[in-house]
Design a protein around this motif. Structure first.
Motif, mmCIF file in Angstrom:
data_model
loop_
_atom_site.group_PDB
_atom_site.id
_atom_site.type_symbol
_atom_site.label_atom_id
_atom_site.label_comp_id
_atom_site.label_asym_id
_atom_site.label_seq_id
_atom_site.Cartn_x
_atom_site.Cartn_y
_atom_site.Cartn_z
ATOM 1 N N ARG A 40 9.944 1.185 0.773
ATOM 2 C CA ARG A 40 9.309 0.480 1.610
ATOM 3 C C ARG A 40 8.189 -0.088 1.505
ATOM 4 N NH1 ARG A 40 10.892 5.239 3.378
ATOM 5 N NH2 ARG A 40 8.818 6.283 3.227
ATOM 6 N N ALA A 41 7.541 -0.123 0.186
ATOM 7 C CA ALA A 41 6.474 -0.856 -0.570
ATOM 8 C C ALA A 41 6.858 -1.940 -1.546
ATOM 9 C CB ALA A 41 5.489 -0.523 -0.937
ATOM 10 N N SER A 42 6.285 -2.916 -1.378
ATOM 11 C CA SER A 42 6.503 -3.957 -2.088
ATOM 12 C C SER A 42 6.307 -3.750 -3.429
ATOM 13 C CB SER A 42 5.567 -5.111 -1.501
ATOM 14 O OG SER A 42 4.315 -5.299 -1.540
ATOM 15 N N ALA A 43 6.296 -4.740 -4.604
ATOM 16 C CA ALA A 43 5.400 -4.539 -5.745
ATOM 17 C C ALA A 43 4.592 -5.077 -6.092
ATOM 18 C CB ALA A 43 6.698 -5.330 -6.724
ATOM 19 N N ALA A 44 4.411 -6.101 -5.337
ATOM 20 C CA ALA A 44 2.757 -5.777 -5.005
ATOM 21 C C ALA A 44 1.697 -4.836 -4.435
ATOM 22 C CB ALA A 44 2.024 -7.303 -4.051
ATOM 23 N N GLN A 45 2.223 -4.538 -3.438
ATOM 24 C CA GLN A 45 1.405 -3.067 -2.761
ATOM 25 C C GLN A 45 1.407 -2.219 -3.428
ATOM 26 O OE1 GLN A 45 3.867 -2.708 0.526
ATOM 27 N NE2 GLN A 45 2.150 -2.977 2.500
ATOM 28 N N PHE A 46 2.727 -1.659 -4.139
ATOM 29 C CA PHE A 46 2.664 -1.122 -5.537
ATOM 30 C C PHE A 46 1.408 -1.070 -6.601
ATOM 31 C CE2 PHE A 46 3.925 0.830 -9.422
ATOM 32 C CZ PHE A 46 3.893 2.140 -9.459
ATOM 33 N N GLY A 47 1.100 -2.019 -7.351
ATOM 34 C CA GLY A 47 0.864 -2.799 -8.428
ATOM 35 C C GLY A 47 -0.487 -2.468 -7.555
ATOM 36 N N ALA A 48 -0.668 -3.061 -6.102
ATOM 37 C CA ALA A 48 -2.747 -3.101 -5.468
ATOM 38 C C ALA A 48 -3.013 -1.419 -5.521
ATOM 39 C CB ALA A 48 -2.643 -3.450 -4.370
ATOM 40 N N PHE A 49 -1.425 -0.451 -4.999
ATOM 41 C CA PHE A 49 -2.105 0.774 -4.520
ATOM 42 C C PHE A 49 -2.728 1.681 -6.601
ATOM 43 C CE2 PHE A 49 -0.499 5.261 -4.464
ATOM 44 C CZ PHE A 49 -1.437 5.659 -3.257
#
Length: 67
Positions: A40-49
């Motif tokens: 439920r998280a985008s690749a960009a959100q995962f990377g930012a996290f």
């Protein structure tokens, strides 16, 4: 932490880590992992996290192992 929008937990965690410079609670970290593992998280959100976690750094409390 209950989320209603995809990626909501990660957005809140980014505010905590980057803007407030504080550690995540266990519940906040678990909610982020639920979003990531539940896709439920985008690749960009995962990377930012993971980048925010790395930039914040570690402390003794965040690296201790549960016995």
């Amino acid at each position: 932490m209950t989320t209603s929008m995809p990626g909501e937990a990660i957005r809140a965690a980014l505010v905590a880590l980057v803007d407030l410079g504080r550690d995540l609670t266990e519940a906040e970290a678990a909610a982020c992992m639920d979003e990531i593992m539940g896709e439920r998280a985008s690749a960009a959100q995962f990377g930012a996290f993971v980048t925010a976690l790395r930039l914040k750094g570690e402390d003794r409390k965040s690296t201790r192992l549960n016995s």
